[in-house]
Design a protein around this motif. Sequence first.
Motif, mmCIF file in Angstrom:
data_model
loop_
_atom_site.group_PDB
_atom_site.id
_atom_site.type_symbol
_atom_site.label_atom_id
_atom_site.label_comp_id
_atom_site.label_asym_id
_atom_site.label_seq_id
_atom_site.Cartn_x
_atom_site.Cartn_y
_atom_site.Cartn_z
ATOM 1 N N LEU A 224 -33.688 -15.497 31.286
ATOM 2 C CA LEU A 224 -34.735 -14.819 31.033
ATOM 3 C C LEU A 224 -35.285 -15.167 29.780
ATOM 4 O O LEU A 224 -36.252 -15.230 29.124
ATOM 5 N N LEU A 225 -34.184 -14.813 28.458
ATOM 6 C CA LEU A 225 -34.477 -15.201 27.222
ATOM 7 C C LEU A 225 -34.879 -16.701 26.971
ATOM 8 O O LEU A 225 -35.946 -16.781 26.125
ATOM 9 N N GLU A 226 -34.378 -17.684 27.607
ATOM 10 C CA GLU A 226 -34.653 -18.942 27.333
ATOM 11 C C GLU A 226 -36.071 -18.972 27.979
ATOM 12 O O GLU A 226 -36.907 -19.776 27.140
ATOM 13 N N ALA A 227 -36.371 -18.609 29.008
ATOM 14 C CA ALA A 227 -37.639 -18.722 29.687
ATOM 15 C C ALA A 227 -38.897 -17.907 28.512
ATOM 16 O O ALA A 227 -39.880 -18.583 28.572
ATOM 17 N N CYS A 228 -38.641 -17.053 27.850
ATOM 18 C CA CYS A 228 -39.214 -16.495 26.953
ATOM 19 C C CYS A 228 -39.272 -17.236 25.739
ATOM 20 O O CYS A 228 -40.146 -16.860 24.643
ATOM 21 N N GLY A 229 -38.592 -18.059 25.371
ATOM 22 C CA GLY A 229 -38.289 -18.780 24.021
ATOM 23 C C GLY A 229 -37.819 -17.767 23.032
ATOM 24 O O GLY A 229 -37.917 -17.947 21.722
ATOM 25 N N ARG A 230 -36.696 -16.893 23.435
ATOM 26 C CA ARG A 230 -36.216 -16.094 22.472
ATOM 27 C C ARG A 230 -34.682 -16.214 22.292
ATOM 28 O O ARG A 230 -34.137 -16.680 23.079
ATOM 29 N N HIS A 231 -34.232 -16.100 20.932
ATOM 30 C CA HIS A 231 -32.923 -16.436 20.600
ATOM 31 C C HIS A 231 -32.295 -15.079 20.967
ATOM 32 O O HIS A 231 -32.503 -13.954 21.276
ATOM 33 N N PRO A 232 -30.988 -15.330 21.421
ATOM 34 C CA PRO A 232 -30.043 -14.167 21.883
ATOM 35 C C PRO A 232 -29.211 -13.555 20.686
ATOM 36 O O PRO A 232 -28.249 -12.629 21.149
ATOM 37 N N TYR A 233 -29.495 -13.630 19.605
ATOM 38 C CA TYR A 233 -28.484 -13.231 18.535
ATOM 39 C C TYR A 233 -28.637 -11.588 17.995
ATOM 40 O O TYR A 233 -29.856 -11.210 17.869
ATOM 41 N N ARG A 234 -27.512 -11.337 17.607
ATOM 42 C CA ARG A 234 -27.442 -9.768 17.027
ATOM 43 C C ARG A 234 -26.898 -10.070 15.504
ATOM 44 O O ARG A 234 -25.836 -10.671 15.709
ATOM 45 N N PRO A 235 -27.314 -9.189 14.911
ATOM 46 C CA PRO A 235 -26.859 -9.084 13.197
ATOM 47 C C PRO A 235 -25.560 -8.698 13.474
ATOM 48 O O PRO A 235 -24.997 -7.849 14.278
ATOM 49 N N ALA A 236 -24.569 -8.781 12.600
ATOM 50 C CA ALA A 236 -23.039 -8.321 12.532
ATOM 51 C C ALA A 236 -23.260 -6.821 12.395
ATOM 52 O O ALA A 236 -23.947 -6.342 11.626
ATOM 53 N N VAL A 256 -24.301 -5.179 8.695
ATOM 54 C CA VAL A 256 -23.958 -5.798 7.370
ATOM 55 C C VAL A 256 -25.133 -6.241 6.658
ATOM 56 O O VAL A 256 -25.764 -7.122 7.100
ATOM 57 N N ALA A 257 -25.484 -5.849 5.423
ATOM 58 C CA ALA A 257 -26.494 -6.194 4.561
ATOM 59 C C ALA A 257 -26.326 -7.472 4.395
ATOM 60 O O ALA A 257 -25.279 -8.190 3.954
ATOM 61 N N GLY A 258 -27.708 -8.368 4.409
ATOM 62 C CA GLY A 258 -27.492 -9.737 3.908
ATOM 63 C C GLY A 258 -27.298 -10.506 4.860
ATOM 64 O O GLY A 258 -27.367 -11.999 4.601
ATOM 65 N N GLY A 259 -27.124 -10.150 6.020
ATOM 66 C CA GLY A 259 -26.466 -11.016 7.231
ATOM 67 C C GLY A 259 -27.669 -11.607 7.848
ATOM 68 O O GLY A 259 -28.952 -11.240 7.767
ATOM 69 N N ALA A 260 -27.484 -12.478 8.907
ATOM 70 C CA ALA A 260 -28.331 -13.201 9.641
ATOM 71 C C ALA A 260 -29.065 -12.339 10.616
ATOM 72 O O ALA A 260 -28.169 -11.593 11.142
ATOM 73 N N HIS A 261 -30.102 -12.521 11.159
ATOM 74 C CA HIS A 261 -31.010 -11.915 12.336
ATOM 75 C C HIS A 261 -31.247 -10.456 12.134
ATOM 76 O O HIS A 261 -31.537 -9.719 13.111
ATOM 77 N N LEU A 262 -31.146 -9.739 10.906
ATOM 78 C CA LEU A 262 -31.401 -8.486 10.610
ATOM 79 C C LEU A 262 -33.090 -8.138 10.893
ATOM 80 O O LEU A 262 -33.338 -7.133 11.354
ATOM 81 N N ASP A 263 -33.729 -9.270 10.831
ATOM 82 C CA ASP A 263 -35.155 -8.861 11.283
ATOM 83 C C ASP A 263 -35.489 -9.620 12.498
ATOM 84 O O ASP A 263 -36.627 -9.607 12.718
ATOM 85 N N SER A 264 -34.573 -9.930 13.481
ATOM 86 C CA SER A 264 -34.969 -10.308 14.708
ATOM 87 C C SER A 264 -33.936 -10.164 15.855
ATOM 88 O O SER A 264 -33.436 -10.878 16.623
#
Length: 308
Positions: A224-236, A256-264
């Motif tokens: 489903l995520l792939e069909a929607c063009g969405r990434h599957p990541y969660r921030p640490a 974890v402040a400063g980590g990846a994917h906090l905004d997505s």
Amino acid sequence: MTTEDAVTAPGATEAAVSAAAVSEEAVDTVTRQAVDSLSATADPRLRDLLTALVRHLHAFARETRLTQAEWERAVGFLAATGQACTDTRQEFILLSDVLGLSMLVETVHGHSAPGTTESTVLGPFHLTKSPARELGDSIDLVGDGEPCVVSGRVRAADGTALPGAVVDVWQADPHGFYDVQRPDAQPPGNGRGLFTADTAGAFWFRTCLPGPYPIPTDGPVGTLLEACGRHPYRPAHIHFVAKADGHAPVTTHIFVAGGAHLDSDAVFAVKDSLVKDFIPTDDPCLAREFGVPNPFRHARFDLVLERA
């Protein structure tokens, strides 16, 4: 085409108007009959939930003009989601998470009294019981990550300590996997611990800095995520559930402040108040006191509970 469209369309015939009216009436009849069939439901809350569900599902089908092929595909998707569930994997929770439903329910019913810790989603990996551990124990049983100490207090909003509060924690390893995902590489209970706060409501434990990770994508939710063009990541992050007598429990994370994917975040669970600094600490004396190698990371996080 609605009845009004049929009437106003150029060249509309009486037959077209009649057919549109009959079609609309037939649709309304199906919905009314389905709702009426629930009237004898003994549990009033169940009756209300099912009635609303039927009405919204029927409205969705009408609004989107859902086709038979699309409906069959949806049924197949839900069947596959159920088949993907195991004792260590809950694909339906994952589906609820990525659709934002888990976070919506948490937001509607979460405890957010002024000054209390904000709640967030439980997630799909709270499937095994966390082992009871002593304060200061390590939940990192592998030891291949950056050493970290997490400390804090469990208290009421007025600052009163909550001695004996129970703090359940669980997290992914530095590579982004929970113990149930990689039983060949992690012993059972790795990254998990059940702690009891001391007389001052304080708790602390040793661990490793968690890593960001993709939610499982090898099942229907990943498709489903792939069909929607969405990434599957969660921030640490590290999960917490805190409980104390006379207070409402809270289910939350720290990110974890400063980590990846906090905004997505793939499950929409990040809240600003839950983003915490995992401070790089170079203090040999403090490291010895905590029983960790120097340097290390240190995160401080108080869990503030609402009175029940």
